[in-house]
Design a protein around this motif. Structure first.
Motif, PDB file in Angstrom:
ATOM      1  N   GLY A   1       0.821  -1.209   0.000  1.00  0.00           N
ATOM      2  CA  GLY A   1       0.000   0.000   0.000  1.00  0.00           C
ATOM      3  C   GLY A   1       0.855   1.260   0.000  1.00  0.00           C
ATOM      4  O   GLY A   1       0.535   2.240  -0.685  1.00  0.00           O
TER       5      GLY A   1
ATOM      6  N   LEU B   1       2.216   1.669  -3.497  1.00  0.00           N
ATOM      7  CA  LEU B   1       1.133   2.170  -4.346  1.00  0.00           C
ATOM      8  C   LEU B   1       0.952   3.673  -4.138  1.00  0.00           C
ATOM      9  O   LEU B   1       0.841   4.443  -5.104  1.00  0.00           O
ATOM     10  CB  LEU B   1      -0.159   1.414  -4.031  1.00  0.00           C
ATOM     11  CG  LEU B   1      -1.428   1.908  -4.715  1.00  0.00           C
ATOM     12  CD1 LEU B   1      -1.321   1.801  -6.232  1.00  0.00           C
ATOM     13  CD2 LEU B   1      -2.629   1.114  -4.192  1.00  0.00           C
TER      14      LEU B   1
ATOM     15  N   ILE C   1      -5.804   7.166  -4.646  1.00  0.00           N
ATOM     16  CA  ILE C   1      -6.207   5.760  -4.573  1.00  0.00           C
ATOM     17  C   ILE C   1      -7.694   5.694  -4.261  1.00  0.00           C
ATOM     18  O   ILE C   1      -8.163   6.275  -3.284  1.00  0.00           O
ATOM     19  CB  ILE C   1      -5.393   5.013  -3.495  1.00  0.00           C
ATOM     20  CG1 ILE C   1      -3.899   5.046  -3.834  1.00  0.00           C
ATOM     21  CG2 ILE C   1      -5.893   3.574  -3.347  1.00  0.00           C
ATOM     22  CD1 ILE C   1      -3.001   4.572  -2.708  1.00  0.00           C
TER      23      ILE C   1
ATOM     24  N   THR D   1      -9.588   2.458  -4.644  1.00  0.00           N
ATOM     25  CA  THR D   1      -9.825   1.152  -4.035  1.00  0.00           C
ATOM     26  C   THR D   1      -8.492   0.430  -3.897  1.00  0.00           C
ATOM     27  O   THR D   1      -7.553   0.681  -4.662  1.00  0.00           O
ATOM     28  CB  THR D   1     -10.770   0.274  -4.880  1.00  0.00           C
ATOM     29  OG1 THR D   1     -10.174   0.002  -6.150  1.00  0.00           O
ATOM     30  CG2 THR D   1     -12.128   0.944  -5.079  1.00  0.00           C
ATOM     31  N   TYR D   2      -8.452  -0.482  -2.929  1.00  0.00           N
ATOM     32  CA  TYR D   2      -7.264  -1.304  -2.723  1.00  0.00           C
ATOM     33  C   TYR D   2      -7.741  -2.607  -2.096  1.00  0.00           C
ATOM     34  O   TYR D   2      -8.275  -2.610  -0.986  1.00  0.00           O
ATOM     35  CB  TYR D   2      -6.273  -0.577  -1.804  1.00  0.00           C
ATOM     36  CG  TYR D   2      -5.010  -1.337  -1.465  1.00  0.00           C
ATOM     37  CD1 TYR D   2      -4.183  -1.859  -2.451  1.00  0.00           C
ATOM     38  CD2 TYR D   2      -4.633  -1.512  -0.142  1.00  0.00           C
ATOM     39  CE1 TYR D   2      -3.015  -2.538  -2.129  1.00  0.00           C
ATOM     40  CE2 TYR D   2      -3.465  -2.184   0.194  1.00  0.00           C
ATOM     41  CZ  TYR D   2      -2.660  -2.699  -0.811  1.00  0.00           C
ATOM     42  OH  TYR D   2      -1.507  -3.378  -0.497  1.00  0.00           O
ATOM     43  N   ASN D   3      -7.605  -3.711  -2.815  1.00  0.00           N
ATOM     44  CA  ASN D   3      -8.072  -5.014  -2.356  1.00  0.00           C
ATOM     45  C   ASN D   3      -6.918  -6.001  -2.427  1.00  0.00           C
ATOM     46  O   ASN D   3      -6.223  -6.053  -3.436  1.00  0.00           O
ATOM     47  CB  ASN D   3      -9.217  -5.519  -3.238  1.00  0.00           C
ATOM     48  CG  ASN D   3     -10.405  -4.582  -3.198  1.00  0.00           C
ATOM     49  OD1 ASN D   3     -11.086  -4.502  -2.202  1.00  0.00           O
ATOM     50  ND2 ASN D   3     -10.623  -3.869  -4.281  1.00  0.00           N
ATOM     51  N   VAL D   4      -6.750  -6.781  -1.373  1.00  0.00           N
ATOM     52  CA  VAL D   4      -5.652  -7.736  -1.337  1.00  0.00           C
ATOM     53  C   VAL D   4      -6.173  -9.148  -1.116  1.00  0.00           C
ATOM     54  O   VAL D   4      -7.241  -9.351  -0.518  1.00  0.00           O
ATOM     55  CB  VAL D   4      -4.607  -7.392  -0.252  1.00  0.00           C
ATOM     56  CG1 VAL D   4      -4.019  -6.016  -0.485  1.00  0.00           C
ATOM     57  CG2 VAL D   4      -5.192  -7.503   1.135  1.00  0.00           C
TER      58      VAL D   4
ATOM     59  N   ALA E   1      -3.016  -8.245  -5.472  1.00  0.00           N
ATOM     60  CA  ALA E   1      -3.896  -7.128  -5.136  1.00  0.00           C
ATOM     61  C   ALA E   1      -4.385  -6.442  -6.400  1.00  0.00           C
ATOM     62  O   ALA E   1      -3.755  -6.542  -7.456  1.00  0.00           O
ATOM     63  CB  ALA E   1      -3.140  -6.114  -4.268  1.00  0.00           C
ATOM     64  N   THR E   2      -5.500  -5.759  -6.253  1.00  0.00           N
ATOM     65  CA  THR E   2      -5.999  -4.880  -7.295  1.00  0.00           C
ATOM     66  C   THR E   2      -6.240  -3.527  -6.650  1.00  0.00           C
ATOM     67  O   THR E   2      -6.505  -3.433  -5.446  1.00  0.00           O
ATOM     68  CB  THR E   2      -7.296  -5.399  -7.930  1.00  0.00           C
ATOM     69  OG1 THR E   2      -8.290  -5.550  -6.902  1.00  0.00           O
ATOM     70  CG2 THR E   2      -7.073  -6.718  -8.657  1.00  0.00           C
ATOM     71  N   ALA E   3      -6.150  -2.503  -7.460  1.00  0.00           N
ATOM     72  CA  ALA E   3      -6.425  -1.159  -6.980  1.00  0.00           C
ATOM     73  C   ALA E   3      -6.937  -0.337  -8.135  1.00  0.00           C
ATOM     74  O   ALA E   3      -6.737  -0.682  -9.302  1.00  0.00           O
ATOM     75  CB  ALA E   3      -5.150  -0.523  -6.397  1.00  0.00           C
TER      76      ALA E   3
ATOM     77  N   ALA F   1      -7.075   3.926  -9.256  1.00  0.00           N
ATOM     78  CA  ALA F   1      -6.545   5.240  -8.896  1.00  0.00           C
ATOM     79  C   ALA F   1      -6.920   6.261  -9.934  1.00  0.00           C
ATOM     80  O   ALA F   1      -6.935   5.957 -11.142  1.00  0.00           O
ATOM     81  CB  ALA F   1      -5.023   5.180  -8.760  1.00  0.00           C
TER      82      ALA F   1
END
Length: 138
Positions: free
Chosen positions: A70, A73, A82, A84-87, A130-132, A134
């Motif tokens: 994170g 990122l 940012i 969204t941030y999913n792990v 992970a996906t994010a 931005a």
């Protein structure tokens, strides 16, 4: 240390996050994160207990490398951009591992980049995917 991006950065599909590595991780790193993060589960610092639970040794908690990713990122796109941030944790991190942090831009549409990020360890391949999304410069 470089300043964090204040304005949205220009990104295009295929662009890569600057590569970064951390480690080798020590037991002290794991214990420090446990204290800072409030995850005091002894499986992360008590060798006999970890072995009794079927593990070869103590191991790092997933949020340790999720947090470092994170941070990487945020340094790439700027923390305020940012969305969204999913792990997803897919492997374990052991003392002595060197972690490699990478990411690519999967797509850009309507001023938002979709990012695919990976943490890999020197001892076992991918440990986190992970996906994010931005906001990016138009």
């Amino acid at each position: 240390m470089t300043a964090l991006p204040a304005a949205p950065v220009a990104l295009a599909a295929g662009d890569a996050m600057p590569p970064h590595s951390v480690g080798p991780l020590t037991r002290t790193d794991i214990v420090r994160y446990a204290g800072a993060g409030g995850d005091l589960n002894p499986i992360h610092h008590d060798e006999p207990l970890a072995r009794a639970a079927g593990f070869p040794t103590v191991f790092g908690m997933g949020m340790l490398h999720a947090g470092v990713l994170g941070m990487r990122l945020a340094r790439w796109v700027g923390p305020t951009h940012i969305k969204t941030y999913n792990v997803r944790f897919v492997g374990q991190v052991w003392p002595g591992d060197v972690l490699a942090f990478t990411g690519t831009v999967a797509s850009v549409a309507d001023g938002v980049a979709t990012l695919e990020l990976v943490v890999a360890s020197s001892s076992g391949g991918e440990v986190l995917r992970a996906t994010a999304t931005a906001a990016v410069a138009a």
